[in-house]
Design a protein around this motif. Sequence first.
Motif, short mmCIF file in Angstrom:
data_model
loop_
_atom_site.label_atom_id
_atom_site.label_comp_id
_atom_site.label_asym_id
_atom_site.label_seq_id
_atom_site.Cartn_x
_atom_site.Cartn_y
_atom_site.Cartn_z
N LEU A 116 -62.56 -0.51 32.02
CA LEU A 116 -63.73 -0.90 32.81
C LEU A 116 -63.58 -0.39 34.24
N ILE A 117 -64.71 -0.32 34.91
CA ILE A 117 -64.76 0.17 36.28
C ILE A 117 -65.44 -0.89 37.15
N GLY A 118 -64.78 -1.26 38.23
CA GLY A 118 -65.40 -2.17 39.19
C GLY A 118 -66.17 -1.34 40.20
N ALA A 119 -67.44 -1.69 40.39
CA ALA A 119 -68.26 -0.84 41.26
C ALA A 119 -68.99 -1.64 42.32
N GLY A 120 -68.35 -2.68 42.82
CA GLY A 120 -68.97 -3.47 43.88
C GLY A 120 -68.49 -4.90 43.85
N GLU A 121 -68.93 -5.67 44.83
CA GLU A 121 -68.46 -7.05 44.93
C GLU A 121 -69.26 -8.02 44.07
N LYS A 122 -70.45 -7.62 43.69
CA LYS A 122 -71.31 -8.52 42.90
C LYS A 122 -70.76 -8.73 41.50
N MET A 123 -71.10 -9.87 40.93
CA MET A 123 -70.56 -10.24 39.62
C MET A 123 -71.05 -9.35 38.47
N ASP A 124 -72.09 -8.58 38.72
CA ASP A 124 -72.57 -7.65 37.68
C ASP A 124 -72.00 -6.24 37.86
N ALA A 125 -71.27 -6.06 38.94
CA ALA A 125 -70.79 -4.71 39.26
C ALA A 125 -69.54 -4.35 38.46
N LEU A 126 -69.71 -4.32 37.15
CA LEU A 126 -68.61 -3.94 36.25
C LEU A 126 -69.19 -3.01 35.20
#
Length: 296
Positions: free
Chosen positions: A272-282
């Motif tokens: 998986l890739i984290g793409a931001g601080e928001k909880m959907d940013a995965l």
Amino acid sequence: MFESLSDKLSAVFDRLTRRGSLTEADVNEALKEIRRALLEADVALDVVRSFADKVRDRAVGAGVVKSVSPGQMVVKIVNDVLIETLGETTEAIDLAAKPPVAIMMVGLQGAGKTTTTAKIAKRLKERHGKGVLMASLDVKRPAAQEQLAVLGRQVEVDTLPIVAGQTPIQIARRAMEAARLEGYDVVLLDTAGRTHIDEPLMQEMADIKSYASPHEILLVADALTGQDAVNLAKSFDERVGITGIVLTRMDGDGRGGAALSMRHVTGKPIKLIGAGEKMDALDEFSPQRIANRILG
Ligand code: GDP
């Protein structure tokens, strides 16, 4: 202005083809460009070397020297080798085990472990309909357990009630027992991180692993730390054994070189890739997207 690797390669070959036939020295010149671009993208040196060798063999085999559009051909070869090195398919989190399935999250402090734990919990709940319980085993950082509880409330996923004074193993035991009793499908164990790798940290991870027998051990690593992330993955894999990697901060301006190196060095999939601080940013890991990023 930033010139992409594809543009550079095309430019090199256009220059060369205007002169007539290509030689092997010309291909080597292009390879130099590829090596430089990969190093700029923060790919580890030995990965760059083996990558360039593969591209050379493929280019020679494919008759690039005699082809009509060598530039495009080399760009295509580089793209193909990038994808092969990154792992061609997307591998999802593996939940194929008797519930409750334990997933252990490991990594250094600040990598995004707790955030990613909550993101994964949300995803498993919403997309896979799983009953998820999260537990923070971080007893070193006072606010760590509370931080996970706050995120749990935000994503509407249960967290194990906090009991002061327990060891990580005691918390893990309580989490697994609660999950069994209350019928959760998945238990996410958010372990402690430190600013650097040391033996007590590795021992703690090994102990938790042998107690909880996690089905997945996911290393959370910050893509922006480049080579450090690669060394980290290697150490965690050798000492604890990981089943996959989550690369965070891919929304930053990293070029994706860490992803390429990590996969090559550990052989473990980036899941998986984290793409931001928001909880959907995965996001799911897409080899083509990383290849595009490196190629530009
Ligand atoms: P931990 O110490 O590893 O548990 O790290 P945290 O989960 O507390 O995250 C540290 C900081 O990184 C927080 O401010 C997160 O919001 C942020 N963070 C985590 N993942 C990402 C990501 O993928 N992109 C960005 N931009 N920030 C992230």
